[in-house]
Design a protein around this motif. Structure first.
Motif, PDB file in Angstrom:
ATOM      1  N   GLU C 362     -40.709  28.028  22.837  1.00 38.33           N
ATOM      2  CA  GLU C 362     -41.223  28.531  23.764  1.00 38.33           C
ATOM      3  C   GLU C 362     -40.596  29.453  24.752  1.00 38.33           C
ATOM      4  OE1 GLU C 362     -44.700  28.868  24.064  1.00 38.33           O
ATOM      5  OE2 GLU C 362     -44.523  27.827  22.102  1.00 38.33           O
ATOM      6  N   LEU C 363     -39.466  28.579  25.294  1.00 36.73           N
ATOM      7  CA  LEU C 363     -38.449  29.059  26.245  1.00 36.73           C
ATOM      8  C   LEU C 363     -37.761  30.463  25.648  1.00 36.73           C
ATOM      9  CD1 LEU C 363     -37.489  28.717  29.081  1.00 36.73           C
ATOM     10  CD2 LEU C 363     -35.277  27.797  28.121  1.00 36.73           C
ATOM     11  N   LEU C 364     -37.459  30.291  24.421  1.00 32.65           N
ATOM     12  CA  LEU C 364     -36.721  31.589  24.007  1.00 32.65           C
ATOM     13  C   LEU C 364     -37.629  32.684  23.462  1.00 32.65           C
ATOM     14  CD1 LEU C 364     -33.616  29.678  21.985  1.00 32.65           C
ATOM     15  CD2 LEU C 364     -33.953  30.346  24.635  1.00 32.65           C
ATOM     16  N   ARG C 365     -38.709  32.358  23.325  1.00 34.48           N
ATOM     17  CA  ARG C 365     -39.761  33.437  23.189  1.00 34.48           C
ATOM     18  C   ARG C 365     -39.829  34.318  24.524  1.00 34.48           C
ATOM     19  NH1 ARG C 365     -44.713  33.723  24.527  1.00 34.48           N
ATOM     20  NH2 ARG C 365     -45.091  31.457  25.256  1.00 34.48           N
ATOM     21  N   VAL C 366     -39.479  33.841  25.587  1.00 38.11           N
ATOM     22  CA  VAL C 366     -39.643  34.518  26.755  1.00 38.11           C
ATOM     23  C   VAL C 366     -38.429  34.902  27.532  1.00 38.11           C
ATOM     24  CG1 VAL C 366     -42.243  33.908  27.532  1.00 38.11           C
ATOM     25  CG2 VAL C 366     -40.048  32.355  28.025  1.00 38.11           C
ATOM     26  N   ASP C 404     -50.772  27.577  26.724  1.00 43.87           N
ATOM     27  CA  ASP C 404     -51.175  28.447  27.649  1.00 43.87           C
ATOM     28  C   ASP C 404     -50.499  28.254  29.005  1.00 43.87           C
ATOM     29  OD1 ASP C 404     -52.488  29.593  25.427  1.00 43.87           O
ATOM     30  OD2 ASP C 404     -54.660  28.282  26.049  1.00 43.87           O
ATOM     31  N   VAL C 405     -50.623  26.943  29.519  1.00 45.66           N
ATOM     32  CA  VAL C 405     -49.959  26.684  30.675  1.00 45.66           C
ATOM     33  C   VAL C 405     -48.385  27.000  30.913  1.00 45.66           C
ATOM     34  CG1 VAL C 405     -49.496  24.622  32.120  1.00 45.66           C
ATOM     35  CG2 VAL C 405     -51.490  24.497  30.947  1.00 45.66           C
ATOM     36  N   PHE C 406     -47.763  27.017  29.745  1.00 46.22           N
ATOM     37  CA  PHE C 406     -46.443  27.310  29.722  1.00 46.22           C
ATOM     38  C   PHE C 406     -46.283  28.880  30.180  1.00 46.22           C
ATOM     39  CE2 PHE C 406     -42.489  28.976  28.208  1.00 46.22           C
ATOM     40  CZ  PHE C 406     -41.449  27.945  28.414  1.00 46.22           C
ATOM     41  N   GLN C 407     -47.161  29.678  29.560  1.00 47.82           N
ATOM     42  CA  GLN C 407     -47.100  31.166  29.985  1.00 47.82           C
ATOM     43  C   GLN C 407     -47.313  31.554  31.433  1.00 47.82           C
ATOM     44  OE1 GLN C 407     -45.971  33.620  27.715  1.00 47.82           O
ATOM     45  NE2 GLN C 407     -46.119  34.591  29.781  1.00 47.82           N
TER      46      GLN C 407
END
Lengths: 483, 95, 493
Positions: C362-366, C404-407
């Protein structure tokens, strides 16, 4: 008002008897009249001096003078960088150099309200003991215009002696303040290495150079030193110690002090007039209550050789920057090395070239240990001997020079010129402080200097002894016979 | 003793263009001075540390703070030759 | 291309790194890159008469930090010396450097080559001042004049000399890469080779395989990229091998790598050019580095990526791949461990791996994982990610909703609880409420009930989907499953 010590000028300003402007004008007029013959100055800053004098005058009128130097007309050896005023170090290679900065000493003198009259002559890059080796012209001794004023700070010494400045500053690397002070009959002081900032002082030998004052009397020397001494964050070799009120300490006398008399400072071949005057001066100090003991400084005889390794080595490095690239003289050539080599050949005089060659040789591959390394070890021995002597005595008294001022052109051989500094060099090698104070005249009427050396940072005691001697004698009243 | 070749070598090292006479005079004078300096060899300095400084200070440092530079024009004002904002020197021929 | 088999290649590298100080080594001028020529100078860095250097303490400390990271011995007494040679980009015609008493000696750097690890010795590490920048009017050969900009003059440089332990151009390039990574990680140098923040010279010699004495070494200058290091050394190794094979011998000299033309050429061959006439810098006093100062720097030293990777595997039981990814930058490793330090009352033993999965996927996606600044200033701080994971652990939200919450957290910089609360994303886990929804879904789907009764178990899945749909995905799936199971069992009976 000429020949009045700075502390009496300050009294007169306070009373309103004199004004800084009138005094500055009188000094500038005397320079106009006399300096064609003495040639103490390289640059005179008439307009700046008068502007500074007017500022000083306003402060005295308002009752807000900045201290005892406010309104004092002084001369600066031309190694002290002055913002916007050319600074040549007595060399053709810097003939056109205008520093965009002030030396810390200059900054502090301006802050103290001193009126800078101009920049004085010297042996090129302070290499010499006669001011004959200036890149511009020799300076003459006000006591006898056929003789040298000593050097390398001969211009400042001659200016103060001739009444062309009320006080002055020079640099002392191997005696360049004390020796000309002795030759010109004024007070000259070399402070402890690190006591006065070297920032903005054109370097000769960085581990030996020190700035100090020339003065008409010891009281002025105390005031002049007090104004410039003290830590400077721009000089990593500057000592972070508080500066005492030197003038306040002067009257304490010498009673109870032990003076050391080094046998090694009375040598064969020295002028008998010098020896007689110095021994008489020691008697005066005894009469004032000082005790005198013999001390031994046996490495003195090797100090000269060590000095003439260290000085040229450091000088050859410090002078590498004068290459025609960034400032100063450039002699053109179609390639870089040609330009640099021709610029340095044309810009430096014979003595400077000699010492650059000597220093470069002494540092070059294969010779470092034999020369520079060895000299630095001898330097340790000189330091140790002074430390051992100062464990027993408070001060050391000796002649400043082996002889009085010599004739221009008399010392052609570099080695015989170097011997002039034999009594002053050990003080620089060890970093201690010393003063030369007038102690009489030769039969031929030339001034003689008494040297008083003290422990590191013991300027107050050195000045105190010089003051006691000065007050007990009448030499300071004598002036050269100039119109 | 230093010979003529040494003198030429040292003059090249320190960028001094010396004439034939100067080289010869320099050789004589340097030898005379070096003879005097060689008296140092006689001093016993076994185990004596060299003194590089007359002060015993150590660790004199400044904090990493930027101070104002001097204006560009005042830093270029003394240049013997320049090209706009740069110091100009003759071409470099590698030795 | 490698050397003929009968020669052993011996390479040592000298790397000059500009230290990340704000001001220069010996004066207060700024070190920023790209200013107008000669606009960042003062009398000190232009070597004007009488001015004096004062040492920048930060430069000493950055060099100490590097020395300690390489396991060097920091010398208790060190001093600066003057190194003399004439060049117009060097204002004083001497460089303040260190000679006999450098800051540090005897360290090492591990490099990976062909999947194996090698230890390369570091001989010494010292400080010096940079020179100005020289540009030629035309090429060096045809220029009638050269121009000097002193902005760079006086910028602090750290020179690190390796031992002659490198055995191939590939190893040399690997050493330089590893060296650069350490410096960048430590924050002592930006590692920008294009801007000259990192520069490399090499000493190369060949010797007959089996020989223990060193051959005549040649110094190669101007190796200013990883690619150039390898290309220049490959060329030089071949050149020397050919010369030796032809019986010509090697001349000790300095050669310049001409990257555009792909060869090295001789420069400054006359011996006297190397008589640097070092002597102790009289304008500076010695440094005394006591153990307290060393300890202070040591204590503030971050763990190096290599050591951290090993620890992540050992301490957290992470797969090697995860440890590699998480230690690609200092900030990312810090981020990961900061999440782990946050409270997690109901988490299990697999938490390190779960956190790793979230960071990697997740983090490294953004955010780019090798961008120290981006990670350190992430809109989702470690505390917020830990908060999100707690909401999963205690069943407040589902793993699917959590993504979804992460985004949303990334976009708004808000924490998970705030978003979940405001948007009503909390799982429906109230048995009574959910039971009613299940009942109504069952009542509305008699066909599904019939199918189920006839033994079509797939009908249960359809009902499950209907319930989830009716709750907008917020229903606790485990609970829904159990309720359906119970209620369908009753119908069957």
């Amino acid at each position: 008002m000429i020949h009045q010590p700075i502390h009496t000028l300050a009294d007169a300003y306070r009373r309103g008897d004199l004004t800084p402007t009138a005094v500055a004008e009188a000094y500038l007029a005397r320079i106009d009249a006399l300096d064609r013959r003495v040639r103490a100055y390289l640059t005179i800053v008439r307009e700046q001096a008068l502007a500074a004098a007017r500022e000083s005058e306003r402060r005295w009128r308002a009752g807000t003078p900045r201290g005892p130097l406010d309104g004092a007309p002084i001369a600066l050896k031309d190694v002290l960088c002055t913002r916007g005023v050319r600074t040549t170090a007595g060399s053709k290679i810097l003939d056109t150099f205008v520093p965009p900065y002030d030396a810390t000493v200059v900054e502090r003198l301006r802050a103290a309200g001193a009126v800078i009259l101009g920049k004085t002559n010297l042996d090129e890059f302070a290499m010499g003991s006669s001011t004959e080796h200036s890149g511009f012209h020799p300076t003459r001794n006000p006591w006898d215009l056929t003789r040298v004023p000593g050097g390398s700070s001969g211009g400042s010494a001659a200016a103060v002696a001739a009444g062309m400045a009320a006080g002055g500053f020079g640099t002392d690397t191997g005696g360049s303040i004390r020796q000309p002070a002795a030759f010109c009959g004024v007070v000259g002081m070399k402070p402890t290495y690190g006591r006065v900032s070297r920032y903005g002082v054109v370097a000769l030998a960085s581990s030996l150079d020190q700035v100090g004052p020339f003065a008409q009397d010891v009281t002025d020397a105390a005031h002049l030193l007090g104004a410039v001494a003290g830590h400077d964050r721009r000089d990593a070799t500057s000592i972070p110690a508080p500066v005492p009120d030197y003038a306040a300490e002067l009257a304490k006398g010498v009673a109870g002090l032990t003076l050391g008399l080094p046998d090694e400072y009375f040598i064969d071949g020295m002028d008998p007039d010098v020896e007689r005057a110095v021994r008489a001066a020691i008697e005066v100090l005894k009469g004032l209550g000082a005790r005198v003991e013999s001390v031994s400084l046996p490495t003195t005889r090797h100090a000269l050789a060590a000095y003439y390794v260290i000085l040229p080595a450091e000088a050859s490095s410090n002078l590498a920057r004068y290459d025609g690239v960034k400032f100063g003289l450039r002699v053109s050539a179609h390639d870089l090395v040609g330009m640099e080599s021709r610029t340095r050949a044309a810009g430096f005089g014979a003595e400077v070239k000699r010492r650059i060659m000597l220093g470069t040789y002494a540092l070059s591959a294969g010779y470092y240990d034999a020369y520079y390394g060895k000299a630095q070890s001898v330097r340790t021995l000189v330091r140790r001997e002074f430390a051992a002597a100062f464990a027993r005595v408070d001060l050391i008294v000796a002649p400043t020079t082996p002889n009085v001022a010599f004739k221009l052109g008399e010392k052609e051989d570099p080695l015989s010129m170097y011997l002039n500094d034999v009594f002053t060099i050990p003080g620089n090698l060890s970093g201690i402080t010393g003063v030369s104070v007038p102690c009489g005249f030769s039969v031929s009427g030339l001034p003689i200097g008494l040297q008083i050396l003290g422990r590191p940072l013991d300027e107050a005691r050195v000045l105190r002894a010089a003051y006691a001697y000065e007050q007990a004698t009448s030499w300071r009243g004598r002036r050269p016979d100039l119109p | 003793m230093i010979d003529r070749k040494d003198v030429e070598h040292v003059a090249r090292l320190t960028r001094l263009a010396l004439t034939e006479e100067e080289l010869e005079r320099m050789r004589e004078q340097l030898n005379s001075i070096l003879t005097h300096l060689d008296t140092l060899r006689g001093v016993d300095t076994e185990g004596v540390e060299p003194t590089a400084h007359a002060v015993d200070l150590v660790n004199v440092m400044r904090e990493d703070e930027v101070e104002p530079c001097l204006p560009q024009d005042s830093m270029l004002a003394n240049a013997p030759d320049r090209s706009g904002e740069l110091f100009r020197v003759p071409r470099i021929i590698e030795e | 291309m490698s050397a003929p088999a009968h020669y052993e290649v011996v390479i040592g590298l000298e790397v000059h790194a500009q230290l990340l100080t704000r001001s220069k080594m010996f004066c207060g001028c700024p070190t920023t890159f790209g200013a107008a020529p000669n606009s960042q100078t003062c009398p000190v860095c232009q070597g004007m008469p009488g001015v004096l250097p004062v040492v920048n303490k930060k430069a000493i400390e950055l060099a100490m930090r590097t020395a300690l990271a390489f396991g060097c011995r920091v010398n208790p007494a060190c001093r600066f010396a003057r190194k003399h040679y004439y060049y117009p980009d060097m204002p004083k015609n001497y460089q303040i450097s260190q000679y006999e008493e450098p800051l540090a000696e005897e360290g090492r750097l591990e490099i990976d080559i062909d999947g194996a690890s090698r230890t390369i010795g570091i001989q010494r590490l010292h400080l010096e001042e940079d020179v100005g920048k020289l540009v030629h009017e035309g090429t060096l050969e045809t220029a009638q004049a050269s121009l000097v900009d002193f902005n760079r003059s006086g910028v602090p440089l750290m020179e690190t000399v390796s031992k002659p332990d490198l055995r191939s151009p590939e190893e040399a390039a690997a050493y330089l890469k590893a060296f650069r990574a350490v410096l960048v990680f430590l924050g002592v140098c930006d590692g920008n080779m294009e801007e000259g923040s990192l520069r490399c010279d090499a000493n190369v010699s060949l010797r007959p395989r089996g020989s223990t004495t060193l051959g005549t070494k040649v110094e190669i200058k101007n190796l200013n990229s990883f690619r150039n290091v390898q290309r220049a050394l490959e060329f030089e190794v071949k050149r020397q091998a050919q010369a030796l094979d032809a019986g010509e011998g090697i001349r000790q000299e300095t050669r310049l790598w001409e990257a555009d033309r792909g060869y090295t050429r001789s420069m400054r061959s006359k011996e006297y050019a190397h008589d640097y006439r070092y002597f102790p810098e009289p304008d500076l006093v010695p440094l005394r580095i006591d153990s307290r100062w060393v300890d202070e720097i040591q204590a503030a030293l971050p763990e190096l990526p290599r050591a951290r990777r090993q620890r992540f595997v050992a301490q957290y039981g992470l797969p090697g791949y995860d440890a590699d990814v998480l230690t690609q930058s200092r900030a990312l490793g810090d981020y990961y461990e900061a999440v782990l330090r946050e409270p997690a009352p109901s988490a299990g033993a697999d938490r390190p791996k779960i956190v790793s999965n979230w960071v990697m996927s997740e983090l490294l996606r953004v955010l780019p994982g090798d961008d120290e600044r981006a990670i350190a200033t992430s809109p989702i701080p470690p505390r917020h990610l830990a908060g999100l994971l707690r909401l999963i652990d205690d069943g407040t939200i589902s793993g699917k909703i959590a993504k979804d919450v992460f985004q949303k957290m990334f976009d708004s910089r808000e924490d998970a609880a705030t978003i979940v609360g405001r948007e009503g994303l909390t799982q429906v886990a109230d048995e009574t409420a959910l039971g009613a929804i299940v009942d109504s879904v069952m009542a509305a789907n008699p066909k599904a009930i019939d199918d189920f009764k006839r033994g079509k178990t797939v009908a249960k899945k359809s009902l499950f989907g209907q319930v989830m749909k009716a709750t907008g995905g917020k229903a606790n799936p485990t609970l829904v499953d159990r309720l359906l199971e119970d209620k369908l069992a009753k119908i069957q009976r």
